[in-house]
Design a protein around this motif. Structure first.
Motif, short mmCIF file in Angstrom:
data_model
loop_
_atom_site.label_atom_id
_atom_site.label_comp_id
_atom_site.label_asym_id
_atom_site.label_seq_id
_atom_site.Cartn_x
_atom_site.Cartn_y
_atom_site.Cartn_z
N ARG A 87 0.89 -0.88 -0.15
CA ARG A 87 -0.10 0.15 0.12
C ARG A 87 0.92 1.62 0.03
O ARG A 87 0.54 2.38 -0.22
CB ARG A 87 -0.77 0.05 0.92
CG ARG A 87 -1.85 1.23 1.19
CD ARG A 87 -2.64 0.45 2.35
NE ARG A 87 -3.41 2.07 2.34
CZ ARG A 87 -5.00 1.94 3.36
NH1 ARG A 87 -4.97 1.59 4.18
NH2 ARG A 87 -5.53 3.86 3.45
N ARG A 88 1.99 1.48 0.57
CA ARG A 88 2.90 2.17 1.07
C ARG A 88 3.68 2.86 -0.45
O ARG A 88 3.34 3.76 -0.81
CB ARG A 88 3.37 2.08 2.01
CG ARG A 88 4.78 3.54 2.17
CD ARG A 88 6.05 2.74 3.42
NE ARG A 88 6.39 1.67 2.91
CZ ARG A 88 7.50 0.94 2.56
NH1 ARG A 88 7.96 1.71 0.60
NH2 ARG A 88 7.85 0.07 2.14
N ALA A 89 3.87 1.45 -1.36
CA ALA A 89 4.91 1.88 -2.18
C ALA A 89 4.28 2.46 -3.78
O ALA A 89 4.33 3.33 -4.62
CB ALA A 89 5.32 0.38 -2.53
N PHE A 90 2.44 1.68 -3.75
CA PHE A 90 1.27 2.12 -4.57
C PHE A 90 1.19 3.68 -4.25
O PHE A 90 1.29 4.51 -5.17
CB PHE A 90 0.66 1.11 -4.54
CG PHE A 90 -1.02 1.36 -5.46
CD1 PHE A 90 -0.67 0.81 -6.63
CD2 PHE A 90 -1.83 1.93 -5.03
CE1 PHE A 90 -0.93 1.21 -8.03
CE2 PHE A 90 -2.63 3.11 -6.61
CZ PHE A 90 -2.25 1.81 -7.62
N LEU A 91 1.11 3.92 -3.34
CA LEU A 91 0.75 5.98 -2.84
C LEU A 91 1.78 6.74 -3.16
O LEU A 91 1.59 7.57 -3.23
CB LEU A 91 0.66 5.53 -1.90
CG LEU A 91 -0.59 4.88 -1.38
CD1 LEU A 91 -1.70 5.15 0.81
CD2 LEU A 91 -2.28 5.31 -1.54
N GLN A 92 2.88 6.12 -2.97
CA GLN A 92 3.82 7.05 -3.77
C GLN A 92 4.08 6.77 -5.16
O GLN A 92 4.71 7.81 -5.64
CB GLN A 92 5.62 6.17 -2.80
CG GLN A 92 5.67 6.39 -1.16
CD GLN A 92 6.49 5.52 -1.03
OE1 GLN A 92 7.03 4.53 -1.95
NE2 GLN A 92 7.28 5.94 0.40
N ALA A 93 3.97 5.86 -5.61
CA ALA A 93 3.76 6.24 -6.53
C ALA A 93 2.96 6.91 -7.54
O ALA A 93 2.95 7.38 -8.65
CB ALA A 93 3.31 4.42 -7.07
N VAL A 94 1.41 6.61 -7.23
CA VAL A 94 0.46 7.59 -7.15
C VAL A 94 0.93 9.29 -7.28
O VAL A 94 0.70 10.05 -8.13
CB VAL A 94 -0.82 7.00 -6.34
CG1 VAL A 94 -1.63 8.27 -6.50
CG2 VAL A 94 -1.37 6.47 -6.53
N ASP A 95 1.77 9.54 -6.43
CA ASP A 95 2.24 11.06 -5.83
C ASP A 95 3.20 11.05 -7.03
O ASP A 95 2.81 12.58 -7.36
CB ASP A 95 2.89 10.97 -4.46
CG ASP A 95 2.19 10.93 -3.38
OD1 ASP A 95 0.65 11.10 -3.89
OD2 ASP A 95 2.18 10.22 -2.10
N ARG A 96 4.42 10.51 -7.24
CA ARG A 96 4.95 10.45 -8.84
C ARG A 96 4.79 10.20 -9.97
O ARG A 96 5.16 10.22 -10.73
CB ARG A 96 6.29 9.94 -8.23
CG ARG A 96 6.19 8.38 -8.61
CD ARG A 96 7.86 8.15 -8.58
NE ARG A 96 7.70 6.48 -8.22
CZ ARG A 96 7.75 6.12 -7.70
NH1 ARG A 96 7.92 6.18 -6.06
NH2 ARG A 96 7.91 4.40 -7.12
N HIS A 97 3.73 10.37 -9.62
CA HIS A 97 2.72 9.68 -11.12
C HIS A 97 3.41 8.88 -12.34
O HIS A 97 3.90 9.16 -13.39
CB HIS A 97 2.36 10.94 -11.73
CG HIS A 97 1.32 11.79 -11.30
ND1 HIS A 97 1.25 13.28 -12.37
CD2 HIS A 97 0.11 11.52 -10.75
CE1 HIS A 97 0.15 14.03 -11.18
NE2 HIS A 97 -0.06 12.96 -9.69
N ASP A 98 3.54 7.67 -11.55
CA ASP A 98 4.24 6.63 -12.28
C ASP A 98 3.76 6.57 -13.12
O ASP A 98 3.09 5.35 -13.40
CB ASP A 98 4.91 5.57 -10.88
CG ASP A 98 6.23 4.93 -11.37
OD1 ASP A 98 6.02 4.79 -12.73
OD2 ASP A 98 7.07 4.29 -10.12
N PRO A 99 4.90 6.36 -14.57
CA PRO A 99 4.47 5.31 -16.06
C PRO A 99 4.11 3.74 -15.04
O PRO A 99 3.07 2.92 -16.18
CB PRO A 99 5.28 4.89 -16.53
CG PRO A 99 6.00 6.95 -16.21
CD PRO A 99 6.01 6.65 -14.28
#
Length: 207
Positions: A87-99
């Motif tokens: 969950r933490r990793a996914f939300l971090q990816a959302v914050d950086r608009h990860d491809p």
């Protein structure tokens, strides 16, 4: 990095860049390997040496896509469960608009959704990612060979990532801005991970 390796990386990146440009302009199914080779000014064999499948030219984040959840689990902090780490990793990816989770812009979203070949290849990516996650879960928990639990857990977590990826594409195609997509994904992710909390919140907590 040696000079030879640097040149190989530059060649690979150039091929990928030219392929992406052509796919976005003309559509994935209309572009051939020969077209990509001509645009990158290399031989067709050079393209296929770096990218054995045409689909991988368009989905050039295969390794990161497949390995990230497993790596996140393997490197989670003491006291952190598998569910909390992902969950933490996914939300971090959302914050950086990860491809890697689908932030590629409208052209990328259309390219995938309009091509049956790319959609099929993406499903393979999801399956490979699930397999990789199941393997690391089995190792982290010391599961006996044949124990279905790591695979069952990986299937549930993989489903969350798959649905949220599709949500990213859908909202992008609906002309939502990256910020709007991120805000919606944050809420959807909270709902998805909370649904799994009753059964997985204490699963494989790192000691």
């Amino acid at each position: 990095m040696g000079l030879r390796e640097m040149k190989k990386q530059q060649t690979r990146q150039n091929i990928s860049n030219q392929a992406t440009r052509l796919f976005l302009r003309h559509g994935f199914d209309r572009v051939t390997i020969a077209d990509v080779a001509a645009a990158a000014q290399v031989a067709k064999m050079t393209v296929t040496n770096y990218f054995p499948r045409k689909e991988d030219l368009a989905l050039d984040l295969h390794e990161e896509f497949v390995s990230r959840p497993a790596r996140t689990v393997a490197t989670r902090a003491p006291g952190e469960s598998v569910l909390a780490a992902l969950r933490r990793a996914f939300l971090q990816a959302v914050d950086r608009h990860d491809p890697v989770i689908g932030f590629g812009g409208p052209g990328f979203a259309r390219m995938i959704t309009e091509s049956p070949a790319l959609a099929a290849r993406l499903r393979e990516f999801h399956e490979e990612r699930e397999d990789a996650l199941a393997a690391v879960l089995a190792e982290e928990t010391g599961a006996a060979p044949g124990d279905p639990l790591p695979r069952l857990v990986a299937a549930q977590l993989g489903a969350v990532h798959r649905v949220l990826f599709q949500e990213t594409l859908r909202r992008t195609l609906n002309d939502e801005t990256p910020e709007e997509v991120a805000a919606a994904l944050t809420k959807s992710a909270a709902t998805a991970f909370e649904l799994l909390a009753p059964s997985l919140s204490t699963y494989a907590v790192r000691s």
